[in-house]
Design an enzyme around this catalytic site. Sequence first.
Site, short mmCIF file in Angstrom:
data_model
loop_
_atom_site.label_atom_id
_atom_site.label_comp_id
_atom_site.label_asym_id
_atom_site.label_seq_id
_atom_site.Cartn_x
_atom_site.Cartn_y
_atom_site.Cartn_z
N HIS A 21 -69.11 32.65 32.06
CA HIS A 21 -69.99 33.67 31.02
C HIS A 21 -69.31 33.50 30.32
O HIS A 21 -70.99 33.69 29.05
CB HIS A 21 -68.76 35.25 31.38
CG HIS A 21 -68.55 35.29 32.69
ND1 HIS A 21 -67.36 35.87 33.16
CD2 HIS A 21 -69.67 36.29 33.61
CE1 HIS A 21 -67.65 36.02 34.37
NE2 HIS A 21 -68.69 36.33 34.51
N LYS A 27 -64.32 50.30 42.28
CA LYS A 27 -63.69 48.86 43.18
C LYS A 27 -61.96 48.22 42.38
O LYS A 27 -62.34 49.59 41.57
CB LYS A 27 -64.30 47.94 42.80
CG LYS A 27 -66.10 47.73 42.77
CD LYS A 27 -66.77 46.34 41.91
CE LYS A 27 -68.36 46.17 42.85
NZ LYS A 27 -68.60 45.01 42.40
N ARG A 77 -77.97 32.25 38.44
CA ARG A 77 -76.68 31.66 39.61
C ARG A 77 -77.80 30.68 40.60
O ARG A 77 -78.24 29.82 40.21
CB ARG A 77 -75.61 31.54 39.81
CG ARG A 77 -74.52 31.46 38.54
CD ARG A 77 -72.93 31.44 39.04
NE ARG A 77 -73.26 32.72 40.28
CZ ARG A 77 -72.12 33.30 40.53
NH1 ARG A 77 -71.61 33.24 41.42
NH2 ARG A 77 -72.65 34.49 41.73
N SER A 111 -66.76 34.77 39.50
CA SER A 111 -64.97 35.11 39.97
C SER A 111 -64.32 35.49 40.83
O SER A 111 -63.16 35.43 40.79
CB SER A 111 -65.18 36.70 38.54
OG SER A 111 -65.57 36.58 37.40
#
Lengths: 161, 161, 161, 161, 161, 161
Positions: free
Chosen positions: C17, C41, C90, C129
């Site tokens: 990040h 979440k 990614r 993460s």
Amino acid sequence: MKKAVYPGSFDPVTYGHIDVIKRSAEIFDELIVAVVDNKMKTPLFSVEERVKMLEEVVKDYPNVRLDSFSGLFTDYTKANNIHVSVRGLRAITDFEYELQIAQTNKILSDGQLETMFLTTSLQYSYLSSSAVREIAMYNGDLSKCVPDFVKENLDRKFGRL
Amino acid sequence: MKKAVYPGSFDPVTYGHIDVIKRSAEIFDELIVAVVDNKMKTPLFSVEERVKMLEEVVKDYPNVRLDSFSGLFTDYTKANNIHVSVRGLRAITDFEYELQIAQTNKILSDGQLETMFLTTSLQYSYLSSSAVREIAMYNGDLSKCVPDFVKENLDRKFGRL
Amino acid sequence: MKKAVYPGSFDPVTYGHIDVIKRSAEIFDELIVAVVDNKMKTPLFSVEERVKMLEEVVKDYPNVRLDSFSGLFTDYTKANNIHVSVRGLRAITDFEYELQIAQTNKILSDGQLETMFLTTSLQYSYLSSSAVREIAMYNGDLSKCVPDFVKENLDRKFGRL
Amino acid sequence: MKKAVYPGSFDPVTYGHIDVIKRSAEIFDELIVAVVDNKMKTPLFSVEERVKMLEEVVKDYPNVRLDSFSGLFTDYTKANNIHVSVRGLRAITDFEYELQIAQTNKILSDGQLETMFLTTSLQYSYLSSSAVREIAMYNGDLSKCVPDFVKENLDRKFGRL
Amino acid sequence: MKKAVYPGSFDPVTYGHIDVIKRSAEIFDELIVAVVDNKMKTPLFSVEERVKMLEEVVKDYPNVRLDSFSGLFTDYTKANNIHVSVRGLRAITDFEYELQIAQTNKILSDGQLETMFLTTSLQYSYLSSSAVREIAMYNGDLSKCVPDFVKENLDRKFGRL
Amino acid sequence: MKKAVYPGSFDPVTYGHIDVIKRSAEIFDELIVAVVDNKMKTPLFSVEERVKMLEEVVKDYPNVRLDSFSGLFTDYTKANNIHVSVRGLRAITDFEYELQIAQTNKILSDGQLETMFLTTSLQYSYLSSSAVREIAMYNGDLSKCVPDFVKENLDRKFGRL
């Protein structure tokens, strides 16, 4: 005594290939790096030149030796009693192509040839021989792509030495 | 003053390219649309013809200007002090190819060239210059693919005007 | 004055990040890093804790500021007059997911929100993460994944400080 | 003496896993099949039950032994002096996920753990433990997916024996 | 009366194509297998030779007939009042390419041509005409790839009969 | 008389599903839209509510009828003498998942169930029921995603009517 073959064009050998050779040499007792002599393609370097550059690369690995072949890869592995092939995977598109070849080779060898894949180290995942050839044509910086002696061969090929 | 370059073959420019140009022109203060003059390929249109068609496209965008280059893209961006490159992404196979080029360019430019990607608008995701050339060869309907003046240039190329 | 937003969960912020923040801050005049407060979440860190860790990260970038939001991202960007969103890519599976979100956001914003993608730097392409949280749970080595102060926050969370 | 580990959930073991075990046992001098005891997941079969089913599978391979572990995989391989991990690849989405894990493990192990990939044999490429569990729940035909003794364990689990 | 077309190069026809023909013939009332006569490519077999080999294949399917065409596929389907095209999908890279063609054809046909996809049967997923041609060149075992009469045609082409 | 089934959760039905229904109804003589009653999931709408919304959708298509099922899909198709299943493909990640299910179903049905794929129309490729549910939760604009009567059902579900 487990032996494996790492086939490729190596036109020319890059740090990505060298990384796969180094890591495979630690996994197998004997590793044969086999240069493909594809009559259908026009390589930049001849088979002899490619083998010679690889000699410089593998001289420090006692369990690695060089070879070249033309024709079907499975005919080569059968004739040499090799049952494992090693390939480096950089990306998805590689994967699909390699998967198809691995399955074809398994069938052509009656299940006698196994293909194992190593993923290319992160810092070399952008590298390909074709990119190296294009950068070399325009005399771009290849210090992070190939060893110095390969750079010299490329310079000579493109008339700069 | 943030400037960016949008490099491409534009052989010929399509509505997909025009969509990327329009959207990039809103994000950056200055946008350079740079036609690649690849000596290794045989394009349908010459660099001059491709630039001329693009002139028609960008005339309404005051912050867009045209250019062309041959050789390494990173040599071009260094010489012109450009630090951002823009590319359109249509699909996965695009993505892998573009990712590899972006990483190569980052390394060739010593980290000085950043590549940003826009996803192609839904209605143009099927479009490519090579599809346009093939459809034009058979005189298919190109009204949803390219502007009229590009259609005329294609008709002329294929001997229909 | 071009501004952009970089939205994310940042649970916690990783070197991946930080790489995107640093590179985006060079491209845009103003960058807002916006922490998503997703009520559906259960994050490891609260929004406040995540913002606090990010403060430590962005303190050296004068053109970056922090924010958080809940609800629809396009409601947030409309209310704040933001027209460009930045996302890091990614890999392929990222790409498909991000592409779908980018297209949904374009439609929900009536074409007013553009999404631009940066590819993650090679050395951080393995990082996520969720991987960081799992490694932290087992007290693995995170020195190549997150800054020291994030490591301390993780150790505290898992009762090791 | 080259040894390798094949880690997995094996919940339950399928013909796809058995194919990878058989082929890996021919490549390496010693193969450890290691059942992952993931405290975060709720498996259908306990670690003990999964190891017991695998015992039935590997009893004919003298160079294969069973083990289980919890915690970080790289802590397990370090403690057991293992430097090669084997994984089966069925498809692209597998590949991306496995690639990320392979890279993370390489970094967590300071380059001491290598991951090698085998592609799943054609006839098992559709198989997954989760599909097996779902088919078993509805008492579907599993004769092409798992050996009989695994089928019996599934029937017992779902109250049919 | 639902009819469909299965277009392709069939250079030469493989067991993979035959599998798609057989399965499509069961779904549609009438199936036309249409050999593409692409003037831009140099095939191994002429259109006539390819049609002749296909005749041998389809002779047992009363609702299948053969045809060939050059030019735009959508011009062919319009002229023959065909509204469904069938394509086999082997892999991801196939999928992206086929998806782009399907969308282009939908637009070129003003929404009148629908493309339906069948996934290639597992045992033929590795097969392609280009692999067959390469294996034939080196006289490799093609018994799992093509019927005997195709093998004979390949042997004759490569001067072995 | 060729009949096909289009199975799905339809939680709720979107314009993407409606597009597949409309196009499949033109290809097959009879189309059954079958709502999956998955006991393992907690849907937003009950099977009855989902069927009721679909009734509104299919009322203008005389050759389409509705049904629902629980348990194995191949048990349902066998019991109803159905040999073709239709699925919409939006993207690569869809493709891999659908491919695996198609192959599993082929094996579970002893080759009696064929799966055919339609690609989602360009303008609906971003759409999914889960995105619709999330947008609805935050009362975002759904006019380009679902018909008005579905919007009303969502508003009622989220307590806004």
